[in-house]
Design an enzyme around this catalytic site. Structure first.
Site: not given
Length: 233
Positions: A64-66, A68
Site C-alpha cells: 500500500l502507498d505510504r 494509504t
C-alpha cells in the site's frame, strides 16, 4: 513514530498462514530509495512482534502507498507467501477502497479502463495515463456526495502503482489530500490523503470459504466521509 506494539494492536485477522493488519496512513511499508525517503521507520522494521511463535516475522504479500491506510496482508511463511503471490498476481484477490474526491461524478457508477505508465523525471516520478502503458481497470461507484465532494468505492481489477489515484484524477475527481495527482485542488481541502483500503477478500484455501477482512474508517477521513453521507457504524 509508530511502534511494534501499535502495529500489533492493529491486527485485524490471524490464522496459520496469514495476517491482515490495518496499516496507518503515513507509514511506508518498506524502505524506498534514499531520494524518496521522508524520514522515520517503515513497516518491515515493526513486524517481529507479529511472529506469534513462528521463527520468522511475517512478510508483505502486497503493498500500500505510504499515505494509504487500511487492509494489508502479510504471509507468515514461505508457503503462505507463495500462495498469496499467486492470488494477487492472478487477480483473484478482491480489493475494495474508499476515497473522498473533489468533484461530482455525472453518474453513480462506472469503469475506468486506461493504461498506466511510469514517467521518470529529473526530480522524481509519477504514473500517467498512456496508450503504451500497462492495462489498468478500476470499477467505481458513488456511495455519497454533497455537491463538491464525493465518497467513492473503488474496486481495482489490476494492481498498478497509484492506480486508483491516477484513474480518479484522470476523470476530474482527484482524491482529497493527493499532493501528486491533485496538486492545487485536492491537496488544499486537506493535507491527508483520503484513500483507505476498506476491505479485502482472499480465496486462500480451495476447500474453504474466502477470507474477508474489513478495516475501520481512519480518524482523518471521518469528517469528510460524514459530509458525504457516511454514518458511524
Amino acid at each position: 513514530m509508530t511502534t511494534p506494539e501499535e502495529i500489533a494492536a492493529r491486527l485485524l485477522y490471524r490464522d496459520g498462514m496469514m495476517l491482515v493488519i490495518d496499516k496507518p496512513a503515513g507509514l511506508a511499508v518498506h524502505a524506498g530509495p534514499p531520494k524518496d525517503r521522508q524520514g522515520g521507520g517503515h513497516l518491515m522494521d515493526l513486524l517481529d512482534g507479529l511472529r506469534f511463535g513462528l521463527p520468522r516475522a511475517p512478510e508483505l504479500a502486497h503493498r500500500l502507498d505510504r499515505d494509504t491506510s487500511g487492509c494489508l496482508v502479510l504471509g507468515r511463511h514461505r508457503k503462505a507467501l507463495a500462495r498469496l503471490g499467486e492470488l494477487f498476481a492472478s487477480g483473484q484477490v478482491e480489493k475494495v477502497y474508499w476515497a473522498v474526491v473533489v468533484g461530482d461524478p455525472p453518474t453513480d457508477a462506472g469503469t475506468i479502463d486506461k493504461p498506466l505508465k511510469k514517467l521518470e523525471k529529473r526530480h522524481g516520478w509519477r504514473m500517467i495515463v498512456d496508450a503504451g502503458g500497462q492495462p489498468s481497470v478500476t470499477d467505481w461507484r458513488v456511495l455519497g456526495r454533497n455537491g463538491r465532494l464525493s465518497w467513492i468505492e473503488a474496486r481495482p481489477r489490476t494492481g498498478r502503482t497509484h492506480q486508483i489515484r491516477v484513474h480518479l484524477a484522470s476523470q476530474g475527481w482527484p482524491i482529497v489530500g493527493d499532493s501528486v495527482y491533485g496538486r492545487g485542488t485536492a491537496d488544499l481541502v486537506s493535507p491527508h490523503l483520503h484513500l483507505h483500503a476498506r476491505q479485502i477478500t482472499m480465496p486462500f484455501a480451495k476447500n474453504k470459504p474466502p477470507v474477508t477482512v474489513q478495516a475501520p474508517v481512519p480518524t482523518h477521513m471521518h469528517a469528510l466521509l460524514t459530509a458525504c453521507g457516511y454514518q458511524e457504524e
